[in-house]
Design a protein around this motif. Structure first.
Motif, short mmCIF file in Angstrom:
data_model
loop_
_atom_site.label_atom_id
_atom_site.label_comp_id
_atom_site.label_asym_id
_atom_site.label_seq_id
_atom_site.Cartn_x
_atom_site.Cartn_y
_atom_site.Cartn_z
N LEU A 64 0.86 -1.17 0.00
CA LEU A 64 0.00 0.00 0.00
C LEU A 64 0.90 1.22 0.00
O LEU A 64 1.89 1.27 0.74
CB LEU A 64 -0.90 0.01 1.25
N ILE A 65 0.60 2.18 -0.87
CA ILE A 65 1.35 3.44 -0.87
C ILE A 65 0.41 4.57 -0.50
O ILE A 65 -0.80 4.50 -0.72
CB ILE A 65 2.03 3.74 -2.23
N LYS A 66 0.98 5.59 0.09
CA LYS A 66 0.24 6.82 0.40
C LYS A 66 0.78 7.89 -0.53
O LYS A 66 1.99 7.98 -0.74
CB LYS A 66 0.46 7.22 1.85
N PHE A 67 -0.12 8.69 -1.11
CA PHE A 67 0.34 9.76 -1.99
C PHE A 67 -0.28 11.09 -1.57
O PHE A 67 -1.35 11.13 -0.97
CB PHE A 67 0.05 9.45 -3.47
N HIS A 68 0.45 12.18 -1.86
CA HIS A 68 0.06 13.52 -1.47
C HIS A 68 -0.17 14.38 -2.72
O HIS A 68 0.69 14.42 -3.60
CB HIS A 68 1.15 14.19 -0.62
N TRP A 69 -1.32 15.04 -2.76
CA TRP A 69 -1.63 15.98 -3.83
C TRP A 69 -1.07 17.35 -3.50
O TRP A 69 -0.82 17.66 -2.34
CB TRP A 69 -3.15 16.09 -4.00
N VAL A 101 3.77 2.48 2.82
CA VAL A 101 3.34 2.49 4.21
C VAL A 101 3.17 1.04 4.66
O VAL A 101 2.96 0.14 3.85
CB VAL A 101 2.04 3.29 4.42
N THR A 102 3.25 0.81 5.96
CA THR A 102 3.23 -0.56 6.48
C THR A 102 1.82 -1.13 6.61
O THR A 102 1.67 -2.31 6.93
CB THR A 102 3.93 -0.63 7.85
N THR A 103 0.78 -0.33 6.37
CA THR A 103 -0.59 -0.84 6.40
C THR A 103 -0.77 -1.86 5.28
O THR A 103 -0.36 -1.63 4.15
CB THR A 103 -1.58 0.32 6.19
N ARG A 104 -1.38 -3.01 5.63
CA ARG A 104 -1.60 -4.06 4.61
C ARG A 104 -2.72 -3.66 3.66
O ARG A 104 -3.75 -3.19 4.09
CB ARG A 104 -1.95 -5.38 5.29
N PRO A 105 -2.53 -3.86 2.36
CA PRO A 105 -3.60 -3.54 1.41
C PRO A 105 -4.70 -4.59 1.46
O PRO A 105 -4.48 -5.73 1.87
CB PRO A 105 -2.89 -3.58 0.05
N ASN A 106 -5.90 -4.20 1.06
CA ASN A 106 -7.01 -5.14 0.95
C ASN A 106 -6.86 -5.88 -0.38
O ASN A 106 -6.72 -5.25 -1.42
CB ASN A 106 -8.35 -4.41 0.99
N LEU A 107 -6.90 -7.22 -0.31
CA LEU A 107 -6.79 -8.05 -1.51
C LEU A 107 -8.07 -8.84 -1.72
O LEU A 107 -8.82 -9.09 -0.78
CB LEU A 107 -5.59 -9.00 -1.38
N THR A 108 -8.30 -9.25 -2.94
CA THR A 108 -9.45 -10.06 -3.27
C THR A 108 -9.01 -11.21 -4.17
O THR A 108 -7.97 -11.12 -4.83
CB THR A 108 -10.55 -9.21 -3.95
N GLY A 109 -9.78 -12.28 -4.18
CA GLY A 109 -9.45 -13.42 -5.03
C GLY A 109 -8.88 -14.58 -4.24
O GLY A 109 -8.46 -14.42 -3.08
N THR A 118 -10.93 -3.12 -4.68
CA THR A 118 -11.33 -1.76 -5.08
C THR A 118 -11.17 -0.79 -3.92
O THR A 118 -10.79 0.36 -4.12
CB THR A 118 -12.79 -1.77 -5.57
N TYR A 119 -11.47 -1.23 -2.71
CA TYR A 119 -11.42 -0.37 -1.54
C TYR A 119 -10.16 -0.66 -0.74
O TYR A 119 -9.90 -1.81 -0.41
CB TYR A 119 -12.67 -0.56 -0.68
N GLN A 120 -9.43 0.40 -0.41
CA GLN A 120 -8.19 0.27 0.35
C GLN A 120 -8.31 1.03 1.67
O GLN A 120 -9.04 2.02 1.75
CB GLN A 120 -7.01 0.79 -0.47
N PRO A 121 -7.57 0.56 2.69
CA PRO A 121 -7.63 1.26 3.99
C PRO A 121 -6.98 2.64 3.90
O PRO A 121 -6.17 2.90 3.01
CB PRO A 121 -6.83 0.34 4.92
N ARG A 122 -7.38 3.50 4.82
CA ARG A 122 -6.73 4.82 4.91
C ARG A 122 -5.34 4.62 5.49
O ARG A 122 -5.16 3.85 6.41
CB ARG A 122 -7.55 5.76 5.77
N ALA A 123 -4.40 5.31 4.96
CA ALA A 123 -3.03 5.19 5.45
C ALA A 123 -2.59 6.46 6.12
O ALA A 123 -3.01 7.52 5.82
CB ALA A 123 -2.10 4.87 4.28
#
Length: 123
Positions: A64-69, A101-109, A118-123
């Motif tokens: 999971l990556i966090k990005f800044h606008w 970031v160290t937060t685990r991404p949501n995976l499917t399948g 499609t939905y990822q946790p807030r980092a």
């Protein structure tokens, strides 16, 4: 095949390859487009069309990556193994930084055939 013939065929092949590479017309934009990107976030200056940067993941697991606008808002994105994510302009705004970031991404399948949800946790 004897050694002399093998050397001659190899030399001819190398000459043809070198000639073909020399005939490729590379403007500065094209050359930067085919240059491999380093791992992590990279800005494009100047932008290539609407793309202003991207993130390259060089590992063998989902992250999971966090990005800044440029507006100060943030977002998160799941990146599959050995994948990349382009960032595009949103009006006058663009992504100015992205990092793991160290937060685990949501995976499917099913196991062995997973993908980013499609939905990822807030980092």
């Amino acid at each position: 095949m004897n050694a002399n013939l093998a050397r001659a065929v190899t030399a001819a092949g190398m000459l043809l390859a070198a000639t073909a590479v020399g005939m490729i017309d590379t403007s500065s934009n094209t050359a930067s487009a085919i240059t491999p990107r380093p791992c992590g976030f990279y800005p494009l200056n100047p932008p290539q069309g609407e793309q202003t940067g991207g993130y390259v993941h060089c590992g063998d697991g989902f992250i999971l990556i966090k990005f800044h606008w440029s507006t100060g808002t943030t977002g998160a994105s799941c990146i599959p193994p050995y994948s990349s994510r382009p960032f595009f302009r949103d009006g006058a705004h663009k992504v100015v930084n992205a990092y793991y970031v160290t937060t685990r991404p949501n995976l499917t399948g099913p196991p062995g055939n997973q993908m980013c949800s499609t939905y990822q946790p807030r980092a």
